[in-house]
Design an enzyme around this catalytic site. Structure first.
Site, PDB file in Angstrom:
ATOM      1  N   LYS A  96       0.876  -1.178   0.000  1.00  0.00           N
ATOM      2  CA  LYS A  96       0.000   0.000   0.000  1.00  0.00           C
ATOM      3  C   LYS A  96       0.910   1.223   0.000  1.00  0.00           C
ATOM      4  CE  LYS A  96      -2.200   3.333   1.762  1.00  0.00           C
ATOM      5  NZ  LYS A  96      -1.907   4.629   1.102  1.00  0.00           N
ATOM      6  N   GLU A 101      -0.849   7.332  -1.382  1.00  0.00           N
ATOM      7  CA  GLU A 101      -1.838   7.641  -2.424  1.00  0.00           C
ATOM      8  C   GLU A 101      -1.323   8.725  -3.367  1.00  0.00           C
ATOM      9  OE1 GLU A 101      -1.989   7.778   0.796  1.00  0.00           O
ATOM     10  OE2 GLU A 101      -3.306   9.344   1.581  1.00  0.00           O
ATOM     11  N   GLY A 126       6.371   5.820   7.813  1.00  0.00           N
ATOM     12  CA  GLY A 126       5.591   7.046   7.689  1.00  0.00           C
ATOM     13  C   GLY A 126       5.669   7.861   8.962  1.00  0.00           C
ATOM     14  N   GLY A 127       4.653   8.669   9.193  1.00  0.00           N
ATOM     15  CA  GLY A 127       4.683   9.601  10.313  1.00  0.00           C
ATOM     16  C   GLY A 127       4.359   8.953  11.657  1.00  0.00           C
ATOM     17  N   GLU A 146       2.258   9.793  14.136  1.00  0.00           N
ATOM     18  CA  GLU A 146       0.861   9.620  14.544  1.00  0.00           C
ATOM     19  C   GLU A 146       0.219   8.447  13.810  1.00  0.00           C
ATOM     20  OE1 GLU A 146      -0.323  10.921  17.209  1.00  0.00           O
ATOM     21  OE2 GLU A 146       1.567  12.012  17.399  1.00  0.00           O
ATOM     22  N   THR A 147       0.518   8.301  12.524  1.00  0.00           N
ATOM     23  CA  THR A 147      -0.016   7.149  11.775  1.00  0.00           C
ATOM     24  C   THR A 147       0.554   5.858  12.359  1.00  0.00           C
ATOM     25  OG1 THR A 147       0.149   8.576   9.837  1.00  0.00           O
ATOM     26  CG2 THR A 147      -0.495   6.314   9.444  1.00  0.00           C
ATOM     27  N   GLY A 148       1.832   5.881  12.696  1.00  0.00           N
ATOM     28  CA  GLY A 148       2.467   4.694  13.270  1.00  0.00           C
ATOM     29  C   GLY A 148       1.793   4.253  14.557  1.00  0.00           C
ATOM     30  N   GLU A 150       8.860   2.312  10.937  1.00  0.00           N
ATOM     31  CA  GLU A 150       9.946   3.263  10.623  1.00  0.00           C
ATOM     32  C   GLU A 150       9.309   4.633  10.592  1.00  0.00           C
ATOM     33  OE1 GLU A 150      13.151   2.895  10.141  1.00  0.00           O
ATOM     34  OE2 GLU A 150      13.184   0.720  10.284  1.00  0.00           O
ATOM     35  N   CYS A 169      13.506  11.453   6.145  1.00  0.00           N
ATOM     36  CA  CYS A 169      13.301  11.138   7.569  1.00  0.00           C
ATOM     37  C   CYS A 169      14.560  11.401   8.380  1.00  0.00           C
ATOM     38  CB  CYS A 169      12.842   9.698   7.726  1.00  0.00           C
ATOM     39  SG  CYS A 169      13.925   8.537   6.886  1.00  0.00           S
ATOM     40  N   GLU A 195       8.814  17.303  13.815  1.00  0.00           N
ATOM     41  CA  GLU A 195       9.438  17.105  12.510  1.00  0.00           C
ATOM     42  C   GLU A 195       8.794  18.074  11.509  1.00  0.00           C
ATOM     43  OE1 GLU A 195       8.361  13.435  10.589  1.00  0.00           O
ATOM     44  OE2 GLU A 195      10.421  13.050  10.003  1.00  0.00           O
TER      45      GLU A 195
HETATM   46  P1  NAD Z   1       1.967   9.211   6.619  1.00  0.00           P
HETATM   47  O1  NAD Z   1       2.075   8.614   7.977  1.00  0.00           O
HETATM   48  O2  NAD Z   1       0.993  10.298   6.414  1.00  0.00           O
HETATM   49  O3  NAD Z   1       1.589   8.110   5.535  1.00  0.00           O
HETATM   50  C1  NAD Z   1       2.405   6.970   5.317  1.00  0.00           C
HETATM   51  C2  NAD Z   1       1.554   5.876   4.695  1.00  0.00           C
HETATM   52  O4  NAD Z   1       0.577   5.455   5.647  1.00  0.00           O
HETATM   53  C3  NAD Z   1       0.777   6.304   3.455  1.00  0.00           C
HETATM   54  O5  NAD Z   1       0.769   5.253   2.525  1.00  0.00           O
HETATM   55  C4  NAD Z   1      -0.612   6.556   4.008  1.00  0.00           C
HETATM   56  O6  NAD Z   1      -1.641   6.434   3.059  1.00  0.00           O
HETATM   57  C5  NAD Z   1      -0.705   5.446   5.041  1.00  0.00           C
HETATM   58  N1  NAD Z   1      -1.713   5.635   6.089  1.00  0.00           N
HETATM   59  C6  NAD Z   1      -2.246   6.790   6.548  1.00  0.00           C
HETATM   60  N2  NAD Z   1      -3.157   6.520   7.521  1.00  0.00           N
HETATM   61  C7  NAD Z   1      -3.186   5.181   7.686  1.00  0.00           C
HETATM   62  C8  NAD Z   1      -3.908   4.293   8.546  1.00  0.00           C
HETATM   63  N3  NAD Z   1      -4.783   4.738   9.442  1.00  0.00           N
HETATM   64  N4  NAD Z   1      -3.672   2.976   8.448  1.00  0.00           N
HETATM   65  C9  NAD Z   1      -2.776   2.495   7.568  1.00  0.00           C
HETATM   66  N5  NAD Z   1      -2.070   3.276   6.712  1.00  0.00           N
HETATM   67  C10 NAD Z   1      -2.270   4.608   6.778  1.00  0.00           C
HETATM   68  O7  NAD Z   1       3.439   9.660   6.225  1.00  0.00           O
HETATM   69  P2  NAD Z   1       3.903  10.438   4.919  1.00  0.00           P
HETATM   70  O8  NAD Z   1       3.485  11.862   5.065  1.00  0.00           O
HETATM   71  O9  NAD Z   1       3.515   9.670   3.701  1.00  0.00           O
HETATM   72  O10 NAD Z   1       5.494  10.310   5.053  1.00  0.00           O
HETATM   73  C11 NAD Z   1       6.263  11.177   5.797  1.00  0.00           C
HETATM   74  C12 NAD Z   1       6.693  10.541   7.099  1.00  0.00           C
HETATM   75  O11 NAD Z   1       7.383   9.324   6.848  1.00  0.00           O
HETATM   76  C13 NAD Z   1       7.643  11.402   7.874  1.00  0.00           C
HETATM   77  O12 NAD Z   1       7.268  11.431   9.223  1.00  0.00           O
HETATM   78  C14 NAD Z   1       8.976  10.680   7.715  1.00  0.00           C
HETATM   79  O13 NAD Z   1       9.902  10.934   8.741  1.00  0.00           O
HETATM   80  C15 NAD Z   1       8.557   9.265   7.654  1.00  0.00           C
HETATM   81  N6  NAD Z   1       9.585   8.441   7.024  1.00  0.00           N
HETATM   82  C16 NAD Z   1      10.362   7.641   7.812  1.00  0.00           C
HETATM   83  C17 NAD Z   1      11.382   6.882   7.243  1.00  0.00           C
HETATM   84  C18 NAD Z   1      12.277   5.996   8.088  1.00  0.00           C
HETATM   85  O14 NAD Z   1      13.044   5.242   7.528  1.00  0.00           O
HETATM   86  N7  NAD Z   1      12.212   6.053   9.409  1.00  0.00           N
HETATM   87  C19 NAD Z   1      11.581   6.934   5.867  1.00  0.00           C
HETATM   88  C20 NAD Z   1      10.772   7.757   5.094  1.00  0.00           C
HETATM   89  C21 NAD Z   1       9.774   8.503   5.685  1.00  0.00           C
END
Ligand code: NAD
Length: 497
Positions: free
Chosen positions: A175, A178, A228-229, A231-233, A250, A284, A384
Site C-alpha cells: 500500500k 496515495e 511514515g509519520g 501519529e499514523t504509526g 519506521e 526522515c 518534525e
Molecule cells: P503518513 O504517515 O501520512 O503516511 C504513510 C503511509 O501510511 C501512506 O501510505 C498513508 O496512506 C498510510 N496511512 C495513513 N493513515 C493510515 C492508517 N490509518 N492505516 C494504515 N495506513 C495509513 O506519512 P507520509 O506523510 O507519507 O510520510 C512522511 C513521514 O514518513 C515522515 O514522518 C517521515 O519521517 C517518515 N519516514 C520515515 C522513514 C524511516 O526510515 N524512518 C523513511 C521515510 C519517511
C-alpha cells in the site's frame, strides 16, 4: 476504458466501485495519470489473495537459494528498466530526475543484497548438550505481510520491505502513498513479468484510512510493516494489537547534526547544507537540527545562510536545479505554519521562509530556511518539519553536545563532525539514535541496519536484522534416542503385575 491499476491475485483490476484518483506532478501541477482508488473491499480481496497464496506454499516452499536468485533477477531487470522507473518516480514526487536515478540504483542494490542473503539461509544448528538430540532453528516466513510506505522515497521505502519479504518466502499486500503510486504499479509489472507466482505480490492503492487500515486490523495479515509519520504509526500499532500481529515501524526523526569547533569547516558546512536541504528536507533522516560549537558558530552559520540563499530550486528536468518542490499544497501549508509558529515562539529567521516565485508558483516550492536563536522546547525543535528548515543551536564541549543531541523524542539518525577521531567515537557511543555518521551525512548501506530508537520506530530495516523481521524462528528438537523419562511412576503396569 476503466483504469485497472490494482494488482490482486495476479490480475490487474479496477477498484470495486470504479473510483479513480488523478495524480499531478508537484513541480508544476502537470497531469501524470489516473489510477484506481481502492476500497476496503479491494483491500480485503488483496488480503484474501495473499493468504491463499501463502497457505498454498507455492512461494514459501521454494528453496531459499531459488528465492534469492529471483531477487537477483529483479535487481538486474530494474537496472534494465531504470529510466522508465526513474521517470515515473520523478513525475509523482517532483524530485530531480538525477535523484530518482540514484534511488533506482539503490533499489537494485537492495534487491541484490537481500537476494544474496536469502540464498544463504540454511537455518542454525544448536548444541543441545546431549548427543541424542539434533536441535536446529528453521527460519520460516512470517506469512502474509501488509507493507505501507510513504511518498518521499516511494519505491525505495517499499523495496526495503518487498525484497526481504520475498526473500523470506512471504506473500504481501503493498500500500504505497496515495500521492505516489506509479513506481509501485511498475514494480508489480516487473515481478509478474519475471514469473512470481500469482497472489504472492498484491497492490492496493488509495487512502490510508480506507485501504491501509485493513492491513493492520485484519486477522489474516501476520505482519504489518509501516514507514511514515509518528501519529499514523501509533494508530497502526494500536490497530494491530487486536490480532497480535508482528509490527515494524519506521517513523520520523529530528536529527542532530553536531559540528565541533575542530571539524573540517568546509566539509561540515557543505554537508550541513546536504543534511538539511536535499530533497527539500523531505527526508526522515534530514539534519534538521544543526548544533554548532560556540567558537565557530557565528562564522559557520553566516556561511550556511549565505550558501542556503544560493540554492537553486527547480523542476525535475531543470538541469540547473539543486532541489525540488514539496509534495503537495497541504504539505507546504504545514511547513509554512510550522515556521510561523517557530517565529512566534521566538526564533529568528535568517533566510527563507517564503514560497517559490515566478515560474515556481506552478509548483509547491519552499525556500531553504535557517532559524536561529530558537527557544529550547519550542515546537520547531521538537516536531518534525519534513521540509527545508534547519534550526541552529550552539553548545560547548562533548557533554553539552550529547545532552542536546539526545534531547528529542525521536532517535533515528545524527552526525558528529570533528577531526578528533576519539571525540567522534565517544560522542557517537553516547547518542541514542539508530544511525550515527562521523564526518559524513546521509549515506546508508543495504547491509547495515536502519531504524530508530524512541519514537522513531520499532524494529529495523536492511541488514540481517531487516531480513529477520520477515521470519519466524522455529526450534525443531529431535530426540534420536527416545527413552522413558520416569518422571511419573509407571503405576498402572506395577499394579496389574
Ligand atoms: P503518513 O504517515 O501520512 O503516511 C504513510 C503511509 O501510511 C501512506 O501510505 C498513508 O496512506 C498510510 N496511512 C495513513 N493513515 C493510515 C492508517 N490509518 N492505516 C494504515 N495506513 C495509513 O506519512 P507520509 O506523510 O507519507 O510520510 C512522511 C513521514 O514518513 C515522515 O514522518 C517521515 O519521517 C517518515 N519516514 C520515515 C522513514 C524511516 O526510515 N524512518 C523513511 C521515510 C519517511
Amino acid at each position: 476504458m476503466s483504469t485497472a491499476t490494482l494488482f490482486i491475485g495476479g490480475a490487474w483490476v479496477p477498484s470495486s466501485d470504479g473510483g479513480t484518483r488523478a495524480i499531478h506532478c508537484p513541480a508544476d501541477g502537470g497531469f501524470v495519470g489516473d489510477v484506481s482508488e481502492g476500497t476496503r473491499e479491494d483491500a480485503e480481496r488483496a488480503i484474501a489473495a495473499a493468504r491463499k497464496s501463502f497457505d498454498s506454499g507455492e512461494w514459501a516452499s521454494v528453496p531459499a537459494p531459488q528465492r534469492g536468485d529471483f531477487l537477483l533477477r529483479v535487481a538486474a531487470e530494474l537496472r534494465v528498466r531504470k529510466d522508465e522507473f526513474a521517470q515515473a518516480e520523478t513525475l509523482d514526487t517532483g524530485k530531480r530526475l538525477v535523484e530518482s536515478e540514484i534511488d533506482m540504483d539503490d533499489i537494485a542494490d537492495c534487491f541484490a543484497y537481500f537476494g544474496k542473503l536469502a540464498g544463504q539461509d540454511a537455518g542454525r544448528m544448536v548444541d543441545a548438550g546431549n548427543n541424542s538430540v539434533v536441535s536446529r532453528i528453521a527460519y520460516e516466513p512470517v506469512g502474509v505481510c501488509g507493507l505501507i510506505s510513504p511518498w518521499n522515497y516511494p519505491l525505495l521505502q517499499s523495496a526495503w520491505k518487498i525484497a526481504p519479504a520475498l526473500g523470506a518466502g512471504c506473500s504481501f499486500i503493498l500500500k504505497p502513498s496515495e500521492l505516489t503510486p506509479h513506481t509501485s504499479i511498475l514494480m508489480m509489472d516487473l515481478l509478474d513479468s519475471l514469473g512470481l507466482p500469482k497472489g504472492v505480490a498484491n497492490l492496493v492503492l488509495g487512502a490510508g484510512a480506507v485501504v491501509g487500515a485493513p492491513l493492520s486490523e485484519h486477522p489474516d495479515v501476520d505482519m504489518v510493516s509501516f514507514t511514515g509519520g509518528l501519529e499514523t504509526g501509533k494508530r497502526i500499532a494500536a490497530a494491530a494489537s487486536g490480532t497480535i500481529k508482528k509490527v515494524a515501524l519506521e517513523l520520523g526523526g529530528k536529527n542532530p547534526n553536531i559540528v565541533f569547533a575542530d571539524a573540517d569547516f568546509d566539509a561540515a558546512l557543505d554537508n550541513a547544507l546536504n543534511a538539511a536541504f536535499v530533497h527539500s528536507g523531505q527526508v526522515c533522516s534530514a539534519g534538521a537540527r544543526l548544533l554548532v560549537e560556540e567558537p565557530i558558530a557565528e562564522r559557520f552559520v553566516d556561511e550556511l545562510v549565505r550558501r542556503a540563499r544560493e540554492i537553486r530550486l527547480g523542476g525535475p528536468f531543470d538541469e540547473k536545479a539543486e532541489t525540488g518542490p514539496l509534495i503537495s499544497a497541504a504539505h507546504r501549508d504545514k511547513v509554512t505554519a510550522y515556521v510561523q509558529k517557530g517565529l512566534e515562539e521566538g526564533a529568528r529567521l535568517r533566510c527563507g521562509g517564503t514560497w517559490g516565485e515566478g515560474e515556481l508558483e506552478k509548483g509547491f516550492y519552499y525556500t531553504p530556511t535557517v532559524l536561529d536563536q530558537v527557544t529550547r522546547g519550542s515546537s520547531v525543535l521538537v516536531d518534525e518539519a519534513f521540509g527545508p528548515v534547519v534550526t541552529v543551536e550552539t553548545f560547548n564541549g562533548e557533554d553539552e553536545a550529547v545532552e542536546l543531541g539526545n534531547d528529542t523524542q525521536y532517535g533515528l539518525a545524527g552526525a558528529v563532525w570533528s577531526q578528533d577521531a576519539g571525540k567522534g567515537q565517544r560522542v557517537a557511543a553516547r547518542l541514542r539514535h539508530g544511525t550515527i555518521w562521523i564526518n559524513d551525512f546521509h549515506p546508508y548501506l543495504p547491509q547495515a541496519e536502519w531504524g530508530g530508537f524512541g519514537h522513531s520506530g520499532m524494529g529495523r530495516e536492511l541488514g540481517p536484522t531487516g531480513f529477520a523481521e520477515y521470519q519466524e524462528a522455529k526450534h525443531i528438537y529431535h530426540n534420536i534416542d527416545p527413552a522413558v523419562t520416569g518422571w511419573f511412576e509407571a503405576r498402572v503396569q506395577e499394579e496389574s503385575a
